[in-house]
Design a protein around this motif. Structure first.
Motif, PDB file in Angstrom:
ATOM      1  N   LEU A 105       4.265  -0.954  -1.900  1.00 49.74           N
ATOM      2  CA  LEU A 105       4.785  -2.124  -1.117  1.00 49.74           C
ATOM      3  C   LEU A 105       3.987  -3.405  -1.848  1.00 49.74           C
ATOM      4  O   LEU A 105       4.544  -4.243  -1.768  1.00 49.74           O
ATOM      5  CB  LEU A 105       4.054  -1.933   0.413  1.00 49.74           C
ATOM      6  CG  LEU A 105       4.615  -2.949   1.367  1.00 49.74           C
ATOM      7  CD1 LEU A 105       4.823  -2.373   2.730  1.00 49.74           C
ATOM      8  CD2 LEU A 105       3.948  -4.384   1.394  1.00 49.74           C
ATOM      9  N   ASN A 116       6.604   7.842  -2.162  1.00 53.31           N
ATOM     10  CA  ASN A 116       6.182   7.769  -3.553  1.00 53.31           C
ATOM     11  C   ASN A 116       7.014   8.845  -4.396  1.00 53.31           C
ATOM     12  O   ASN A 116       7.065   8.712  -6.017  1.00 53.31           O
ATOM     13  CB  ASN A 116       4.710   7.814  -3.752  1.00 53.31           C
ATOM     14  CG  ASN A 116       4.198   7.517  -5.263  1.00 53.31           C
ATOM     15  OD1 ASN A 116       4.618   6.323  -5.595  1.00 53.31           O
ATOM     16  ND2 ASN A 116       3.725   8.316  -6.011  1.00 53.31           N
ATOM     17  N   PHE A 123      -1.086   5.676  -2.253  1.00 48.25           N
ATOM     18  CA  PHE A 123       0.594   5.798  -2.158  1.00 48.25           C
ATOM     19  C   PHE A 123       0.533   6.676  -1.001  1.00 48.25           C
ATOM     20  O   PHE A 123       0.062   7.473  -0.589  1.00 48.25           O
ATOM     21  CB  PHE A 123       1.164   6.283  -3.388  1.00 48.25           C
ATOM     22  CG  PHE A 123       0.612   7.377  -3.761  1.00 48.25           C
ATOM     23  CD1 PHE A 123       1.219   8.608  -3.553  1.00 48.25           C
ATOM     24  CD2 PHE A 123      -0.391   7.479  -4.916  1.00 48.25           C
ATOM     25  CE1 PHE A 123       0.489   9.877  -3.999  1.00 48.25           C
ATOM     26  CE2 PHE A 123      -1.064   8.640  -5.458  1.00 48.25           C
ATOM     27  CZ  PHE A 123      -0.845   9.753  -5.053  1.00 48.25           C
ATOM     28  N   CYS A 124       1.894   6.568  -0.692  1.00 46.37           N
ATOM     29  CA  CYS A 124       2.506   7.759   0.669  1.00 46.37           C
ATOM     30  C   CYS A 124       3.007   9.023  -0.122  1.00 46.37           C
ATOM     31  O   CYS A 124       3.973   8.693  -1.086  1.00 46.37           O
ATOM     32  CB  CYS A 124       3.616   6.992   1.359  1.00 46.37           C
ATOM     33  SG  CYS A 124       4.672   8.261   2.471  1.00 46.37           S
ATOM     34  N   TYR A 154      -3.300  -2.694   4.728  1.00 50.10           N
ATOM     35  CA  TYR A 154      -2.183  -2.001   5.279  1.00 50.10           C
ATOM     36  C   TYR A 154      -2.848  -1.253   6.455  1.00 50.10           C
ATOM     37  O   TYR A 154      -3.996  -0.485   6.253  1.00 50.10           O
ATOM     38  CB  TYR A 154      -1.670  -0.988   4.232  1.00 50.10           C
ATOM     39  CG  TYR A 154      -0.240  -0.571   4.518  1.00 50.10           C
ATOM     40  CD1 TYR A 154       0.576  -1.067   5.131  1.00 50.10           C
ATOM     41  CD2 TYR A 154       0.076   0.756   4.200  1.00 50.10           C
ATOM     42  CE1 TYR A 154       1.910  -0.956   5.469  1.00 50.10           C
ATOM     43  CE2 TYR A 154       1.575   1.278   4.311  1.00 50.10           C
ATOM     44  CZ  TYR A 154       2.343   0.286   5.069  1.00 50.10           C
ATOM     45  OH  TYR A 154       3.766   0.807   5.275  1.00 50.10           O
ATOM     46  N   ASP A 180      -1.509   0.794  -0.302  1.00 48.58           N
ATOM     47  CA  ASP A 180      -0.374   1.101  -0.666  1.00 48.58           C
ATOM     48  C   ASP A 180       0.170   0.575  -2.148  1.00 48.58           C
ATOM     49  O   ASP A 180       0.504  -0.518  -2.101  1.00 48.58           O
ATOM     50  CB  ASP A 180       0.615   1.048   0.251  1.00 48.58           C
ATOM     51  CG  ASP A 180       2.153   1.572  -0.027  1.00 48.58           C
ATOM     52  OD1 ASP A 180       2.141   2.305  -1.082  1.00 48.58           O
ATOM     53  OD2 ASP A 180       2.834   1.017   0.440  1.00 48.58           O
ATOM     54  N   GLU A 208       7.249   1.275   0.996  1.00 46.86           N
ATOM     55  CA  GLU A 208       6.320   2.603   0.299  1.00 46.86           C
ATOM     56  C   GLU A 208       6.837   3.406  -0.662  1.00 46.86           C
ATOM     57  O   GLU A 208       6.032   4.033  -1.149  1.00 46.86           O
ATOM     58  CB  GLU A 208       5.798   3.421   1.729  1.00 46.86           C
ATOM     59  CG  GLU A 208       5.007   2.877   2.547  1.00 46.86           C
ATOM     60  CD  GLU A 208       4.675   3.776   3.689  1.00 46.86           C
ATOM     61  OE1 GLU A 208       4.985   4.701   3.655  1.00 46.86           O
ATOM     62  OE2 GLU A 208       4.114   3.289   4.732  1.00 46.86           O
ATOM     63  N   SER A 253       4.225  -2.673   7.538  1.00 44.71           N
ATOM     64  CA  SER A 253       5.543  -2.826   6.648  1.00 44.71           C
ATOM     65  C   SER A 253       6.331  -3.810   7.365  1.00 44.71           C
ATOM     66  O   SER A 253       7.295  -4.185   6.588  1.00 44.71           O
ATOM     67  CB  SER A 253       6.197  -1.676   6.145  1.00 44.71           C
ATOM     68  OG  SER A 253       6.422  -0.805   7.493  1.00 44.71           O
TER      69      SER A 253
END
Ligand code: SF4
Length: 298
Positions: free
Chosen positions: A148, A171, A166-167, A108, A145, A195, A125
């Motif tokens: 995704l 998340n 993760f975001c 990513y 990530d 995400e 994305s």
């Protein structure tokens, strides 16, 4: 006015201002181009300007530098970082690759140059689904990530290992928030960024990138939408669709790092040409291969 000063300096210095959709309204409005990671990468790779002022977080400005090494790339606020990009590092990836030499590494763009340089191809994305399914008959690793990656693994039953990054913004979304918003706005369609956790993505009417969400909402005949991504997207959504109503899925959808850049920082960045992004030339060559491959495959 500060906007006039920015426009004057930008012309004098032959600079282009790029801004991500998650930036403040004022910053979006002064930019030459507002887009998501894929759109901004494309512009960075083709622009003729001598200088790029990148209003976003640091991996994005670094990506612009990798794609346009001869340009001066400036990130107005040095502290603007993406926590997800820090959830993987070169050493851990090298250790994984040693144990799993047969897996295609799909990276990513929310990652740093040294990690991209160890990857086979990058994705955003907007193009992850297209690129990852191209490798569907091979073993893969997707970094960093987990959401995704899990979404695509579940959708296509892929043999893909998923890095646990993760975001922090997406998340944190909860299915309860979807229930509450759906009850409050029963006619609204739910559009969510990938995400987000799988349980929420399964509740969505549409799953897609920031640009995907804007395109979907703009073309849709529906008049109300619940938006499951960072609140900066509301500005372009409302500008393009004055007759439609948009509700943010959660008050937590505000990225602190994306909001660090203010219009005063853009002016200062143009005046002082700080903070300049640099990338080790040896790393840059391999990172660029992974990014160029992404642009070819998109
Ligand atoms: S919204 Fe999430 S992925 Fe995007 S910059 Fe902020 S923390 Fe990173």
């Amino acid at each position: 006015m500060i906007q006039d000063e920015i426009l004057k300096l930008k012309k004098e210095k032959n600079a282009i201002i790029l801004a991500h959709y998650y930036q403040d309204k004022e910053v979006q409005d002064i930019a030459d181009f507002v887009g998501d990671s894929l759109e901004l990468s494309r512009i960075a790779s083709t622009t003729n300007h001598k200088m790029i002022i990148f209003c976003g977080v640091n991996f994005m400005a670094e990506t612009a530098k990798i794609l346009s090494p001869e340009k001066k790339v400036i990130l107005p606020v040095k502290e603007a970082i993406c926590p997800m990009a820090m959830m993987i590092d070169k050493e851990k990836l090298l250790a994984y690759k040693k144990l799993n030499p047969d897996r295609v590494v799909i990276c990513y763009v929310n990652s740093y140059a040294d990690v991209k340089a160890l990857s086979d191809v990058c994705v955003t994305s907007s193009n992850a689904e297209k690129i990852i399914t191209t490798y569907k008959d091979q073993k893969m690793l997707y970094i960093p990530d987990k959401n995704l990656g899990t979404y695509l693994k579940d959708k296509y039953h892929l043999d893909i290992d998923i890095w646990p990054g993760f975001c922090c913004i997406h998340n944190n979304l909860k299915t309860d928030e979807v229930d509450t918003m759906r009850k409050a706005h029963p006619k609204a369609l739910l559009l969510i960024h990938p995400e987000s956790p799988l349980a929420l993505l399964k509740m969505a009417d549409y799953v897609g990138s920031t640009k995907g969400i804007i395109d979907f909402a703009s073309k849709s005949e529906a008049k109300e939408f619940i938006i499951g991504t960072e609140e900066g997207i509301l500005h372009p959504l409302r500008k393009r669709n004055p007759d439609k109503t948009f509700y943010l899925l959660s008050e937590g959808l505000r990225c602190y790092d994306m909001k660090l850049t203010k219009i005063e920082d853009v002016l200062r960045a143009l005046k002082e040409e700080t903070f300049e992004i640099t990338v080790d030339p040896n790393i840059l060559v391999d990172a660029k291969k992974a990014l160029d491959k992404m642009l070819e495959m998109s």
